[in-house]
Design an enzyme around this catalytic site. Structure first.
Site, PDB file in Angstrom:
ATOM      1  N   HIS A 125      17.296 -13.628   6.936  1.00 58.75           N
ATOM      2  CA  HIS A 125      16.324 -14.079   7.938  1.00 58.75           C
ATOM      3  C   HIS A 125      14.967 -13.413   7.703  1.00 58.75           C
ATOM      4  O   HIS A 125      14.743 -12.305   8.184  1.00 58.75           O
ATOM      5  CB  HIS A 125      16.801 -13.706   9.347  1.00 58.75           C
ATOM      6  CG  HIS A 125      18.175 -14.177   9.679  1.00 58.75           C
ATOM      7  ND1 HIS A 125      19.140 -13.341  10.221  1.00 58.75           N
ATOM      8  CD2 HIS A 125      18.761 -15.386   9.563  1.00 58.75           C
ATOM      9  CE1 HIS A 125      20.247 -14.033  10.413  1.00 58.75           C
ATOM     10  NE2 HIS A 125      20.048 -15.274  10.022  1.00 58.75           N
TER      11      HIS A 125
HETATM   12  C1  LIG Z   1      20.489 -20.898   5.865  1.00 56.04           C
HETATM   13  C2  LIG Z   1      19.940 -20.304   7.145  1.00 56.04           C
HETATM   14  C3  LIG Z   1      20.819 -20.007   8.181  1.00 56.04           C
HETATM   15  C4  LIG Z   1      20.332 -19.453   9.369  1.00 56.04           C
HETATM   16  N1  LIG Z   1      21.190 -19.267  10.425  1.00 56.04           N
HETATM   17  C5  LIG Z   1      20.697 -18.849  11.612  1.00 56.04           C
HETATM   18  C6  LIG Z   1      21.523 -18.811  12.759  1.00 56.04           C
HETATM   19  O1  LIG Z   1      22.688 -19.180  12.730  1.00 56.04           O
HETATM   20  N2  LIG Z   1      20.978 -18.346  13.913  1.00 56.04           N
HETATM   21  C7  LIG Z   1      19.677 -17.940  13.993  1.00 56.04           C
HETATM   22  O2  LIG Z   1      19.278 -17.470  15.054  1.00 56.04           O
HETATM   23  N3  LIG Z   1      18.859 -18.009  12.936  1.00 56.04           N
HETATM   24  C8  LIG Z   1      19.332 -18.495  11.765  1.00 56.04           C
HETATM   25  N4  LIG Z   1      18.483 -18.639  10.698  1.00 56.04           N
HETATM   26  C9  LIG Z   1      17.073 -18.250  10.852  1.00 56.04           C
HETATM   27  C10 LIG Z   1      16.266 -19.241  11.694  1.00 56.04           C
HETATM   28  O3  LIG Z   1      16.623 -20.570  11.419  1.00 56.04           O
HETATM   29  C11 LIG Z   1      14.800 -18.971  11.415  1.00 56.04           C
HETATM   30  O4  LIG Z   1      14.530 -17.627  11.759  1.00 56.04           O
HETATM   31  C12 LIG Z   1      13.849 -19.868  12.174  1.00 56.04           C
HETATM   32  O5  LIG Z   1      14.131 -21.225  11.963  1.00 56.04           O
HETATM   33  C13 LIG Z   1      12.428 -19.540  11.734  1.00 56.04           C
HETATM   34  O6  LIG Z   1      11.549 -20.376  12.409  1.00 56.04           O
HETATM   35  P1  LIG Z   1      10.091 -20.621  11.865  1.00 56.04           P
HETATM   36  O7  LIG Z   1       9.423 -21.532  12.813  1.00 56.04           O
HETATM   37  O8  LIG Z   1       9.464 -19.325  11.570  1.00 56.04           O
HETATM   38  O9  LIG Z   1      10.259 -21.329  10.443  1.00 56.04           O
HETATM   39  P2  LIG Z   1      11.072 -22.594  10.001  1.00 56.04           P
HETATM   40  O10 LIG Z   1      12.083 -22.983  11.015  1.00 56.04           O
HETATM   41  O11 LIG Z   1      11.566 -22.309   8.647  1.00 56.04           O
HETATM   42  O12 LIG Z   1       9.975 -23.762   9.949  1.00 56.04           O
HETATM   43  C14 LIG Z   1       8.856 -23.706   9.102  1.00 56.04           C
HETATM   44  C15 LIG Z   1       8.483 -25.141   8.714  1.00 56.04           C
HETATM   45  O13 LIG Z   1       7.170 -25.151   8.197  1.00 56.04           O
HETATM   46  C16 LIG Z   1       7.115 -26.075   7.122  1.00 56.04           C
HETATM   47  N5  LIG Z   1       5.960 -25.730   6.275  1.00 56.04           N
HETATM   48  C17 LIG Z   1       5.816 -24.646   5.467  1.00 56.04           C
HETATM   49  N6  LIG Z   1       4.619 -24.676   4.860  1.00 56.04           N
HETATM   50  C18 LIG Z   1       3.992 -25.796   5.303  1.00 56.04           C
HETATM   51  C19 LIG Z   1       2.717 -26.373   5.027  1.00 56.04           C
HETATM   52  N7  LIG Z   1       1.843 -25.799   4.188  1.00 56.04           N
HETATM   53  N8  LIG Z   1       2.422 -27.550   5.624  1.00 56.04           N
HETATM   54  C20 LIG Z   1       3.287 -28.154   6.474  1.00 56.04           C
HETATM   55  N9  LIG Z   1       4.511 -27.636   6.767  1.00 56.04           N
HETATM   56  C21 LIG Z   1       4.851 -26.470   6.195  1.00 56.04           C
HETATM   57  C22 LIG Z   1       8.448 -25.910   6.450  1.00 56.04           C
HETATM   58  O14 LIG Z   1       8.748 -27.043   5.663  1.00 56.04           O
HETATM   59  C23 LIG Z   1       9.383 -25.723   7.640  1.00 56.04           C
HETATM   60  O15 LIG Z   1       9.897 -26.962   8.071  1.00 56.04           O
HETATM   61  C24 LIG Z   1      18.945 -19.171   9.499  1.00 56.04           C
HETATM   62  C25 LIG Z   1      18.069 -19.457   8.464  1.00 56.04           C
HETATM   63  C26 LIG Z   1      18.551 -20.034   7.295  1.00 56.04           C
HETATM   64  C27 LIG Z   1      17.594 -20.359   6.197  1.00 56.04           C
END
Ligand SMILES: Cc1cc2nc3c(=O)[nH]c(=O)nc-3n(C[C@H](O)[C@H](O)[C@H](O)COP(=O)(O)OP(=O)(O)OC[C@H]3O[C@@H](n4cnc5c(N)ncnc54)[C@H](O)[C@@H]3O)c2cc1C
Ligand code: SF4
Lengths: 498, 198
Positions: free
Chosen positions: A436
Site C-alpha cells: 500500500h
Molecule cells: C492489489 C491491491 C490490493 C489492495 N487491497 C486493499 C484492501 O483490501 N483494503 C484496503 O483498504 N486497501 C487496499 N489496497 C490499497 C487501496 O486500494 C489504495 O490505498 C487506495 O485505492 C488508494 O487510493 P488513491 O485515490 O490514492 O489511488 P487509486 O485508487 O490508485 O486511484 C488513482 C487513480 O488515478 C489514475 N491516474 C494516475 N495518474 C493519472 C493521470 N495523470 N491522469 C488521470 N488519471 C490518473 C489512476 O489510473 C488511478 O485510477 C490495495 C491496493 C492494491 C493495489
C-alpha cells in the site's frame, strides 16, 4: 454521463468548478462530496471504465487493462519489489481485496498532535461512518471465507493469537476469489459502484481514457488541466481535452500525484514532493495440506491476525502464475507440483513501516520509485514469516515453505522451517511486496516539511488540492482505503467551504 | 544500477576482518565471474539483434527470439503428470502483443533474457539453448531458477511470470490444476476465449 476515447476524440475545452485528476478511492469520494455540495465537477481518469461483466477473470487481461504501467511498476532498493496500483474508473479499488479498517486511534492522535486536528479520531469518526455506509462495509460471513481462510483461522485459534474475520466492502460478494482481477460479480463495493455513481447523480462528468499531462497555472494559481485522450486498445492518442476550473484536485495516487507535480516542478518549495513514501512491505508464504484447500475458492483475504504491534498477518491467495514464479517449478517435476496447488494454504503479513521511500521522475515517463527497508522493518518481516510458519503448522500443514531460500525443499517440521528465519535474513532472500503506497505529498502544518496544508490545499499553489493516499503523514499499519476516502472527504469539505 | 551479485551483504560492524578465501569460495567466485562475463558477451552480441526487424506477423520479437521463446516455453511447461504442454502457437503471439504494449525497458529486458539464455548455454552445456536436447534444456532452466546471482534470478522471474501468465490461462492447464472460479466453475468455458493481450 460517462465519456471515453470514443466520445472524446478531437480537441475540446470544457469548464467546471472543480476538476479531479484520477477516479480512484480518493478521487471518487471527493467527487461525490463536492457534487453533493452543489459544485460542478469533472473527473478525468487515465484508464478505462468497465462494467463487472467485462472482467474476464484473466491475469493477463487484468495486468494489461487494470494495472498501472501494465503491472511492471516496481520499488527499487537493496532488492526489487512489485508495487501494484490500479488504473481505470475505480482506481486501485478495482483490484483491491475490499478489506476495511479505520486507522488506529494512536496514529490519528499522533497526526492530530502534529497539528492536523481535522484528522483526530473523533473528527474523522463521522466521516468513516459515512464511508462505511456508502461503500457497503459489513462483517465478513465465514461462509464466504471458505477453506484457505478457515484453515488459517484454525491455526490462529490453536495458538490463541486472537485473529478474526475482517470487515469488507463487498456486500454482494459470492466468493469468486479473484478480487485482484476485477470483481466479475459486481459484488465488491469499488468506488465505481458507489461514490462515483453518486457523484454522477449530482452532475459530475466522468471522462475515462484521459491522462492528465499538465496542470494549468496562471498567476501562480491552478486554473485547470490538459489531458491526452488515449484509446486503450491501440494506446494511440485520439484527442486532447482541456478543463478550465476554479480548483484542481489531484487524486492520481501515491505515485501519479507526485509525478504530475515533479514533471512541472510545482508545489515543491519544501523539496518534499515524492519523499516520505511508505509502502506497507509485505511477505507471504505457503503450507502443504493433505486435504484440498482450493485457495482460489472464496474471498482471497478474509482473515487477519494482529501478530504484534506493527505486524498484521492476513490470508491471501496467489493466482497460479504468480505462485509458480516464486517457486522453482518448471519442467516435468514442476508440472507434478502444479497439480498440488489445490493443497496449498497461503498467508501473508504486512508491516507498518517507516517512510523511507521516494518517487522521482524516471525514464520513458515512468516513475522511479526507491525505498530503503529499515532494519526494524526487515526484522518485522522476518517475524511475520515466523508467525505464518507457526500458524500453518498449528493448522495442520504437513510441509511449509519458510518464505526464503530457493524453494526446492519445503521444511517437514516447524523447527526446520523456523531455523533459517533468523534476524540476519537479508531483504533479498525474502519475496517482499509493496502492498500500500502512501505519503509522497504529505499533509502537515509546516510548509518547509510538508506539501499540503491541513485543509488539503498545497502550501505553494493556491487552487491546487490533493485528495488521495499521497496525503498520509505516516504509515497506517492497516489497509488504507477507508482512510484515503475519509481524508478525501475531509479535503473536499474544506474545498467546498473555501 | 542493478546490483550484479546476489551474495550476502556484510553490515557494518559484522565480519569486518578480511578473511582468506577457501578453495571452494574461489571456485564459486570464478563461476560467478564467468557467468557475468558470458552475460556481458551475450549483451554485446545482442546489440546486433536490436537492428533485426520483427519476425513475420510479430510486432516485437524477431524470428530468432520467437524460436528461443518457444524452446523456453516447452522446457518450462513440457506437458507431464496430467498437465498439458505449453500451447506455443497461442502463447508466443500473446507475449509478442504484450511486449508491443509494454514500455521499452520491459521489452528490452525480456528480449535480453532470451538471448542470454540462448548464448550462456554454450558455456555451461556446450551448445545454444535451442540446439540442446530437452533434458539439457530442462537443466538450463533449472539453473536459471536456482541461480544465486540476484539480477539473473530477477530477470528470469520476469520472463517466467510472462510465460506462466499465458500458460496458466490455457483452459486445460487450469482444469488439470483443479483451478476454477469460486463463484462460477462454468466460467472455465469463457476463460478459453478470454483475450490475454490488449
Ligand atoms: C492489489 C491491491 C490490493 C489492495 N487491497 C486493499 C484492501 O483490501 N483494503 C484496503 O483498504 N486497501 C487496499 N489496497 C490499497 C487501496 O486500494 C489504495 O490505498 C487506495 O485505492 C488508494 O487510493 P488513491 O485515490 O490514492 O489511488 P487509486 O485508487 O490508485 O486511484 C488513482 C487513480 O488515478 C489514475 N491516474 C494516475 N495518474 C493519472 C493521470 N495523470 N491522469 C488521470 N488519471 C490518473 C489512476 O489510473 C488511478 O485510477 C490495495 C491496493 C492494491 C493495489
Ligand atoms: S471474492 Fe469474488 S465476488 Fe467477492 S469481492 Fe472478490 S471478486 Fe468479487
Amino acid at each position: 454521463m460517462a465519456k471515453d476515447a470514443k466520445s472524446l476524440n478531437g480537441t475540446r475545452r470544457i469548464k467546471a468548478d472543480v476538476v479531479i485528476v484520477g477516479a480512484g478511492a480518493g478521487g471518487g469520494a471527493a467527487a461525490a462530496e463536492l457534487a453533493q455540495r452543489g459544485l460542478s465537477v469533472v473527473m478525468l481518469e487515465e484508464g478505462h471504465r468497465y462494467r463487472p461483466r467485462e472482467f474476464p477473470a484473466s491475469y493477463g487481461w487484468a495486468i494489461n487493462h487494470l494495472y498501472a504501467e501494465r503491472g511492471t511498476r516496481i520499488v527499487e532498493g537493496e532488492s526489487y519489489y512489485p508495487l501494484p496500483g490500479g488504473r481505470g474508473v475505480g482506481g486501485s479499488t478495482l483490484i483491491n481485496s475490499a478489506i476495511c479498517y479505520r486507522a488506529p486511534d494512536a496514529i490519528l492522535d499522533a497526526w492530530a498532535d502534529a497539528g492536523l486536528e481535522g484528522l483526530a479520531p473523533e473528527r474523522l469518526a463521522p466521516i468513516y461512518d459515512l464511508v462505511e455506509a456508502t461503500i457497503g462495509v459489513t462483517e465478513m460471513h465465514p461462509l464466504q471465507a471458505r477453506a484457505n481462510n478457515l484453515f488459517i483461522k484454525r491455526g490462529s485459534d490453536a495458538l490463541g493469537l486472537g485473529g478474526g474475520f475482517v470487515h469488507r466492502n463487498a456486500p454482494g460478494c459470492v466468493g469468486c476469489g479473484i478480487c485482484y482481477l476485477g470483481c466479475p460479480s459486481g459484488g465488491k463495493g469499488s468506488v465505481d459502484r458507489n461514490f462515483i455513481p453518486l457523484a454522477e447523480e449530482h452532475g459530475t462528468e466522468v471522462c475515462a481514457d484521459c491522462k492528465v499531462a499538465r496542470i494549468l497555472v496562471r498567476d501562480g494559481r491552478a486554473v485547470g488541466v490538459e489531458a491526452r485522450v488515449v484509446d486503450q486498445e491501440t494506446s494511440e492518442e485520439v484527442g486532447r481535452l482541456t478543463v478550465d476550473a476554479d480548483a484542481v484536485v489531484l487524486a492520481a495516487g501515491t505515485v501519479g500525484t507526485p509525478m504530475l507535480l515533479l514533471e512541472q516542478g510545482l508545489a515543491n518549495r519544501s523539496d518534499q514532493v515524492g519523499r516520505n513514501l511508505a509502502i506497507h512491505p509485505a511477505v507471504g508464504t505457503y503450507g502443504m495440506v493433505d486435504d484440498a484447500i482450493n485457495s482460489w475458492d472464496g474471498v482471497p483475504q478474509a482473515y487477519a491476525i494482529p501478530l504484534e504491534k506493527g505486524v498484521l498477518l492476513q490470508t491471501y491467495n496467489a493466482p497460479p502464475e504468480v505462485f509458480f514464479t516464486t517457486q522453482p517449478w518448471s519442467g516435468a517435476d514442476g508440472m507434478r507440483k502444479m497439480r498440488m496447488l489445490k493443497n496449498i494454504a497461503m498467508c501473508g503479513g504486512l508491516v507498518s513501516d517507516g517512510s523511507n521511500g521516494r518517487v522521482q521522475l524516471g525514464r520513458h515517463g515512468k516513475a522511479k520509485v526507491t525505498y530503503a527497508l529499515s532494519t526494524r522493518d526487515r526484522h518485522r518481516l522476518i517475524r511475520a514469516l515466523r508467525g505464518i510458519v507457526r500458524v500453518l503448522y498449528a493448522a495442520g500443514a504437513t510441509e511449509v515453505y519458510p518464505g526464503i531460500g530457493d524453494g526446492v525443499d519445503w521444511a517437514k517440521t516447524e523447527s526446520d522451517a523456523l531455523a533459517p528465519l533468523t534476524p540476519d535474513v537479508e531483504e533479498r532472500e525474502m519475496n517482499v511486496y509493496a502492498s500500500h503506497p502512501m505519503g509522497t505529498c504529505r499533509m502537515g502544518v509546516d510548509a518547509a516539511r510538508s506539501v499540503v496544508a491541513p485543509s488539503g490545499e498545497t502550501h505553494d499553489v493556491p487552487g491546487l488540492w490533493i485528495a488521495d493516499a499521497s496525503l498520509m503523514p505516516s504509515s497506517l499499519g492497516v489497509n488504507p482505503q477507508m482512510t484515503v476516502m475519509s481524508m478525501a472527504i475531509h479535503v473536499a469539505r474544506n474545498l467546498a467551504a473555501a | 544500477m542493478l546490483p550484479i551479485l546476489g551474495t550476502r551483504h556484510v553490515r557494518s560492524g559484522e565480519n569486518e576482518e578480511p578473511k582468506k578465501l577457501t578453495r571452494r569460495q574461489l571456485l564459486i567466485r570464478a563461476a560467478v565471474a564467468s557467468s557475468a562475463l558470458t552475460f556481458a558477451g551475450a549483451l554485446v552480441k545482442f546489440a546486433s539483434y536490436l537492428k533485426t526487424p520483427p519476425g513475420p506477423g510479430r510486432t516485437v520479437l524477431t524470428a530468432r527470439e520467437e524460436e528461443i521463446l518457444t524452446a523456453v516455453l516447452l522446457a518450462m511447461f513440457p506437458g507431464a503428470h496430467g498437465m498439458p504442454r505449453a500451447d506455443v502457437d497461442a502463447i508466443v503471439p500473446k507475449i509478442d502483443d504484450h511486449l508491443a504494449h509494454s514500455d521499452p525497458d520491459a521489452r528490452l529486458l525480456t528480449r535480453t533474457v532470451l538471448h542470454v539464455i540462448e548464448e550462456q548455454a554454450i558455456v555451461f552445456q556446450g551448445g545454444r539453448f535451442t540446439n540442446l536436447d530437452p533434458a539439457k534444456q530442462a537443466e538450463v532452466i533449472r539453473e536459471w531458477e536456482l541461480t544465486s546471482v540476484y539480477v539473473k534470478k530477477l530477470a528470469f522471474r520476469s520472463l517466467k511470470l510472462l510465460c506462466g501468465m499465458m500458460y496458466a490461462e490455457q483452459p486445460e492447464a487450469r482444469a488439470a490444476m483443479g483451478w476454477y472460479l469460486g463463484c462460477a466453475p462454468s466460467h472455465l468455458q469463457h476463460l478459453g476465449k478470454a483475450s490475454v493481450g490488449v
